[in-house]
Write a protein that holds these residues in place. Structure first.
Motif, mmCIF file in Angstrom:
data_model
loop_
_atom_site.group_PDB
_atom_site.id
_atom_site.type_symbol
_atom_site.label_atom_id
_atom_site.label_comp_id
_atom_site.label_asym_id
_atom_site.label_seq_id
_atom_site.Cartn_x
_atom_site.Cartn_y
_atom_site.Cartn_z
ATOM 1 N N THR A 279 0.827 -1.205 0.000
ATOM 2 C CA THR A 279 0.000 0.000 0.000
ATOM 3 C C THR A 279 0.861 1.254 0.000
ATOM 4 O O THR A 279 0.575 2.227 -0.711
ATOM 5 C CB THR A 279 -0.931 0.000 1.220
ATOM 6 O OG1 THR A 279 -1.717 -1.194 1.210
ATOM 7 C CG2 THR A 279 -1.845 1.209 1.207
ATOM 8 N N ASP B 95 -17.406 7.641 6.089
ATOM 9 C CA ASP B 95 -17.397 6.414 6.873
ATOM 10 C C ASP B 95 -17.093 5.230 5.958
ATOM 11 O O ASP B 95 -16.921 5.381 4.754
ATOM 12 C CB ASP B 95 -18.729 6.220 7.600
ATOM 13 C CG ASP B 95 -19.902 6.153 6.628
ATOM 14 O OD1 ASP B 95 -19.681 6.306 5.405
ATOM 15 O OD2 ASP B 95 -21.035 5.954 7.088
ATOM 16 N N ILE B 96 -17.035 4.027 6.533
ATOM 17 C CA ILE B 96 -16.585 2.864 5.782
ATOM 18 C C ILE B 96 -17.571 2.489 4.677
ATOM 19 O O ILE B 96 -17.172 2.099 3.576
ATOM 20 C CB ILE B 96 -16.341 1.669 6.739
ATOM 21 C CG1 ILE B 96 -15.781 0.474 5.968
ATOM 22 C CG2 ILE B 96 -17.608 1.308 7.480
ATOM 23 C CD1 ILE B 96 -14.454 0.714 5.320
ATOM 24 N N PRO C 71 -6.892 13.109 1.083
ATOM 25 C CA PRO C 71 -7.050 11.851 1.847
ATOM 26 C C PRO C 71 -7.334 12.076 3.327
ATOM 27 O O PRO C 71 -8.165 11.369 3.914
ATOM 28 C CB PRO C 71 -5.703 11.142 1.642
ATOM 29 C CG PRO C 71 -5.140 11.730 0.406
ATOM 30 C CD PRO C 71 -5.591 13.150 0.409
ATOM 31 N N PHE C 72 -6.650 13.045 3.942
ATOM 32 C CA PHE C 72 -6.901 13.305 5.354
ATOM 33 C C PHE C 72 -8.309 13.844 5.574
ATOM 34 O O PHE C 72 -8.944 13.558 6.595
ATOM 35 C CB PHE C 72 -5.866 14.291 5.897
ATOM 36 C CG PHE C 72 -4.527 13.679 6.154
ATOM 37 C CD1 PHE C 72 -4.324 12.844 7.247
ATOM 38 C CD2 PHE C 72 -3.465 13.922 5.303
ATOM 39 C CE1 PHE C 72 -3.092 12.266 7.485
ATOM 40 C CE2 PHE C 72 -2.223 13.351 5.529
ATOM 41 C CZ PHE C 72 -2.035 12.518 6.627
ATOM 42 N N PHE D 31 -17.259 4.945 1.925
ATOM 43 C CA PHE D 31 -15.961 4.735 1.281
ATOM 44 C C PHE D 31 -16.013 3.555 0.308
ATOM 45 O O PHE D 31 -15.426 3.600 -0.774
ATOM 46 C CB PHE D 31 -14.894 4.487 2.347
ATOM 47 C CG PHE D 31 -13.498 4.445 1.808
ATOM 48 C CD1 PHE D 31 -12.818 5.607 1.500
ATOM 49 C CD2 PHE D 31 -12.861 3.232 1.601
ATOM 50 C CE1 PHE D 31 -11.533 5.571 0.996
ATOM 51 C CE2 PHE D 31 -11.574 3.179 1.101
ATOM 52 C CZ PHE D 31 -10.907 4.358 0.794
ATOM 53 N N PHE E 112 -10.894 12.970 3.768
ATOM 54 C CA PHE E 112 -11.777 11.819 3.617
ATOM 55 C C PHE E 112 -11.881 11.026 4.914
ATOM 56 O O PHE E 112 -12.927 10.456 5.226
ATOM 57 C CB PHE E 112 -11.262 10.920 2.494
ATOM 58 C CG PHE E 112 -11.948 11.154 1.182
ATOM 59 C CD1 PHE E 112 -12.785 10.200 0.648
ATOM 60 C CD2 PHE E 112 -11.759 12.331 0.481
ATOM 61 C CE1 PHE E 112 -13.426 10.406 -0.555
ATOM 62 C CE2 PHE E 112 -12.384 12.555 -0.718
ATOM 63 C CZ PHE E 112 -13.230 11.590 -1.243
ATOM 64 N N VAL E 113 -10.798 10.948 5.659
ATOM 65 C CA VAL E 113 -10.796 10.166 6.897
ATOM 66 C C VAL E 113 -11.816 10.712 7.887
ATOM 67 O O VAL E 113 -12.501 9.952 8.591
ATOM 68 C CB VAL E 113 -9.384 10.160 7.513
ATOM 69 C CG1 VAL E 113 -9.404 9.509 8.890
ATOM 70 C CG2 VAL E 113 -8.412 9.439 6.599
ATOM 71 N N TYR E 114 -11.965 12.027 7.952
ATOM 72 C CA TYR E 114 -12.851 12.645 8.929
ATOM 73 C C TYR E 114 -14.282 12.810 8.417
ATOM 74 O O TYR E 114 -15.199 13.026 9.212
ATOM 75 C CB TYR E 114 -12.303 14.021 9.333
ATOM 76 C CG TYR E 114 -11.015 13.942 10.109
ATOM 77 C CD1 TYR E 114 -11.013 13.624 11.468
ATOM 78 C CD2 TYR E 114 -9.792 14.169 9.481
ATOM 79 C CE1 TYR E 114 -9.827 13.546 12.181
ATOM 80 C CE2 TYR E 114 -8.602 14.096 10.183
ATOM 81 C CZ TYR E 114 -8.629 13.782 11.532
ATOM 82 O OH TYR E 114 -7.447 13.699 12.231
#
Length: 204
Positions: free
Chosen positions: A120, A166-167, A158-159, A170, A161-163
């Motif tokens: 990855t 949700d899964i 990307p950061f 995503f 998207f993390v906050y």
């Protein structure tokens, strides 16, 4: 490993896949967009100086088909086709099911997680590198400030998207991404074939 489940899944070769399934399978062959950039440094030529198309076909198609067969049949052999519908991270579950009695690490999932993390990390670096040069090629102003601005955007998305994501969202975004990517790759390949033929006809 259930060979009956593998033989049963092989009978679906005559079934037309869905757009999502076909796009996910074709994702293994989407490295053509990366080769557009990396072909500058990869030596595809033989000792006579000619391009070895057989070498390109053997490496790309052979490795892609092998990975596709492994990715399709191995999880089915472990869990069956019905159980896979309820798993999100299929290969983590597969590796967690493998035990090695006479080895330093008993559960293979730890080895897989290490390899997957390295893969990855390499994929992120490669994708960012290619996307950065693609984005830079469309810009007229290619100063260092613009390059740092592009890198900041690549890091912020990307950061963010993390906050925000949700899964479940995503996974849906990933499904739309692979579908749009295969369509874009097909259009890109058609465009490259057209440009290559146009260039060859111009030299005639």
């Amino acid at each position: 490993m259930s060979w009956d489940a593998i033989r049963h899944s092989a009978t679906y070769v005559r079934t037309m896949p869905t757009w999502g399934g076909g796009a996910a399978a074709a994702f293994l062959f989407s490295g053509a967009t990366s080769l557009i950039w990396y072909q500058k440094i990869i030596n595809w030529k033989t000792s006579t100086g000619q391009t070895s198309y057989s070498r390109i076909l053997l490496i790309t198609t052979g490795s892609g088909v092998l990975l596709l067969l492994v990715a399709y049949f191995v999880p089915i052999g472990f869990f069956g086709m019905e159980a896979l519908q309820h798993l999100n991270y299929i290969w983590f579950s597969v590796e967690d099911s493998v035990r090695m009695k006479w080895f330093v690490v008993e559960r293979l999932v730890y080895v897989y997680m290490l390899i997957f993390a390295l893969y990855t990390f390499f994929g992120v670096i490669s994708s960012w590198h290619i996307a950065f040069h693609y984005a830079k090629s469309f810009l007229i102003n290619r100063s260092r400030k613009v390059e740092w601005l592009l890198l900041a955007v690549f890091a912020a998305v990307p950061f963010g998207f993390v906050y925000v994501v949700d899964i479940n969202l995503f996974i849906r975004i990933g499904r739309y991404f692979v579908i749009s990517r295969i369509i874009g790759n097909m259009c890109l390949i058609v465009l490259l074939i057209y440009l290559a033929r146009k260039k060859s006809n111009a030299h005639v």
